[in-house]
Design an enzyme around this catalytic site. Structure first.
Site, PDB file in Angstrom:
ATOM      1  CG  ASP A   7      -1.397   0.806   0.959  1.00 51.00           C
ATOM      2  OD1 ASP A   7      -2.778   1.230   0.361  1.00 51.00           O
ATOM      3  OD2 ASP A   7      -2.903   1.433   1.964  1.00 51.00           O
ATOM      4  CG  ASN A  59      -7.363  -1.858  -4.857  1.00 53.71           C
ATOM      5  OD1 ASN A  59      -7.211  -2.572  -4.949  1.00 53.71           O
ATOM      6  ND2 ASN A  59      -8.097  -0.892  -4.241  1.00 53.71           N
TER       7      ASN A  59
HETATM    8  C1  IPE Z   1      -5.909  -2.750  -0.136  1.00 58.06           C
HETATM    9  O1  IPE Z   1      -4.969  -1.633  -0.166  1.00 58.06           O
HETATM   10  C2  IPE Z   1      -5.076  -2.985  -1.466  1.00 58.06           C
HETATM   11  C3  IPE Z   1      -3.642  -3.506  -2.096  1.00 58.06           C
HETATM   12  C4  IPE Z   1      -2.706  -2.857  -1.601  1.00 58.06           C
HETATM   13  C5  IPE Z   1      -4.369  -3.968  -3.324  1.00 58.06           C
HETATM   14  P1  IPE Z   1      -6.241  -0.056  -1.242  1.00 58.06           P
HETATM   15  O2  IPE Z   1      -5.580   0.986  -0.381  1.00 58.06           O
HETATM   16  O3  IPE Z   1      -7.540  -0.229  -1.594  1.00 58.06           O
HETATM   17  O4  IPE Z   1      -6.497  -0.537   1.302  1.00 58.06           O
HETATM   18  P2  IPE Z   1      -7.433   0.532   1.621  1.00 58.06           P
HETATM   19  O5  IPE Z   1      -8.744   1.271   0.415  1.00 58.06           O
HETATM   20  O6  IPE Z   1      -7.421   1.723   2.392  1.00 58.06           O
HETATM   21  O7  IPE Z   1      -7.782  -0.235   2.764  1.00 58.06           O
HETATM   22  C1  IPE Z   2      -1.074   0.309  -3.542  1.00 60.72           C
HETATM   23  O1  IPE Z   2      -1.794   1.481  -3.457  1.00 60.72           O
HETATM   24  C2  IPE Z   2      -2.087  -0.479  -4.841  1.00 60.72           C
HETATM   25  C3  IPE Z   2      -3.258  -0.399  -4.855  1.00 60.72           C
HETATM   26  C4  IPE Z   2      -3.610  -0.680  -4.085  1.00 60.72           C
HETATM   27  C5  IPE Z   2      -3.588  -0.708  -6.169  1.00 60.72           C
HETATM   28  P1  IPE Z   2      -2.279   2.853  -3.249  1.00 60.72           P
HETATM   29  O2  IPE Z   2      -2.630   3.154  -4.650  1.00 60.72           O
HETATM   30  O3  IPE Z   2      -4.183   2.391  -2.498  1.00 60.72           O
HETATM   31  O4  IPE Z   2      -1.915   3.802  -3.162  1.00 60.72           O
HETATM   32  P2  IPE Z   2      -2.788   4.646  -1.809  1.00 60.72           P
HETATM   33  O5  IPE Z   2      -2.979   3.772  -0.958  1.00 60.72           O
HETATM   34  O6  IPE Z   2      -3.375   5.507  -2.840  1.00 60.72           O
HETATM   35  O7  IPE Z   2      -1.156   6.050  -1.607  1.00 60.72           O
HETATM   36 MG    MG Z   3      -3.883   2.537  -0.754  1.00 63.04          MG
END
Ligand code: IPE
Ligand code: IPE
Ligand code: MG
Length: 251
Positions: free
Chosen positions: A21, A69
């Site tokens: 993340d 997502n």
């Molecule tokens: C969790 O990250 C999913 C992945 C790393 C693929 P998110 O960024 O989607 O999670 P939330 O929404 O902050 O909980």
């Molecule tokens: C994790 O990084 C990757 C995916 C969930 C695809 P994020 O895209 O959630 O990045 P932040 O949490 O918004 O910084």
């Molecule tokens: Mg994230």
């Protein structure tokens, strides 16, 4: 003493799961589009997979795209799908003797991605140094719901008895049935939540959270997590004294 020297090579977690993340925030902090963070995140996946294999991790399971997502802006989803397609190079897996697997609702992914995934899974099936699993269009409740529906159907058809639905049986019906439960779950990016990842499988995993955004995660961060893990006592409900005794007198 360097970090790698502090790792007990005899007690490397067999299975590490990672919630990668912080890609978007990493990019935004640099004034770049979120997709730049995802692109850098893919480079980190390549590096960390090689690092994990090198130190003897047998299973590495990475959360790359959750069912939730799909609610992101279309342009971001499309950029992610393209990155996944570019990432899936068989040669890298073959060079590192890595078996590639995927868990999730693969049939929802673009056909080109599905094909590349299947090719990678097929061609790396005999590799045995480490299994790298990518969770794509995955969420734990989605997985559990589908598994329960299938089991209920089997009961209805008379090919499964309710009393045969044991914990081990449920594990064997989940998409993760080819891997042991994670010993260590790492989440980067500073959030203290599990975001629908491996809920059943992480019942007794050790959790490690770090503030580092995934694009900045490197071998040193991985070693720190493993060292932290190795300083914990996993009790599985027993007392600390019992666990120490058992370690001294293995049966
Ligand atoms: C969790 O990250 C999913 C992945 C790393 C693929 P998110 O960024 O989607 O999670 P939330 O929404 O902050 O909980
Ligand atoms: C994790 O990084 C990757 C995916 C969930 C695809 P994020 O895209 O959630 O990045 P932040 O949490 O918004 O910084
Ligand atoms: Mg994230």
């Amino acid at each position: 003493m360097t970090l790698i020297d502090q790792i007990d090579k005899e007690r490397i977690p067999a299975h590490i799961a990672i919630i990668m993340d912080g890609n978007g925030r990493w990019a935004q902090a640099k004034g770049q589009p979120r997709t730049a963070g995802h692109a850098q995140g893919v480079e980190v996946v390549k590096n960390i997979a090689a690092d994990a294999a090198r130190i003897g991790v047998k299973f590495l399971t990475l959360y790359a795209f959750s069912t939730e997502n799909w609610n992101r802006p279309t342009a971001e989803i499309e950029a992610l799908m393209k990155l996944i397609l570019d990432y899936l190079e068989e040669e890298t897996f073959m060079k590192n003797n890595i078996r590639f697997r995927v868990i999730g609702g693969v049939d929802l992914l673009p056909p080109a991605v599905q094909k590349r995934l299947n090719d990678c899974i097929e061609h790396t099936a005999a590799n045995d140094r480490m299994t790298l699993t990518i969770a794509l269009s995955y969420s734990s409740r989605w997985e559990l719901t589908h598994t329960m529906q299938k089991m209920a159907n089997d009961v209805k058809k008379g090919i499964l008895q309710p009393e045969d639905i044991t914990e081990d049986f449920i594990s064997s019906r989940l998409l993760t049935n080819f891997m042991p439960d994670p010993d260590l779950l790492i989440r980067t990016g500073g959030e203290l939540r599990i975001s629908n990842y491996l809920l059943w499988q992480c019942a007794y995993s050790e959790f490690y959270f770090c503030d580092t955004y995934w694009p900045d995660f490197d071998a040193e961060c991985l070693y720190k997590a493993i060292i932290d893990f190795q300083h914990r006592q996993r009790r599985f409900g027993k007392t600390g004294d019992q666990v120490r005794e058992e370690a001294q007198n293995p049966s």
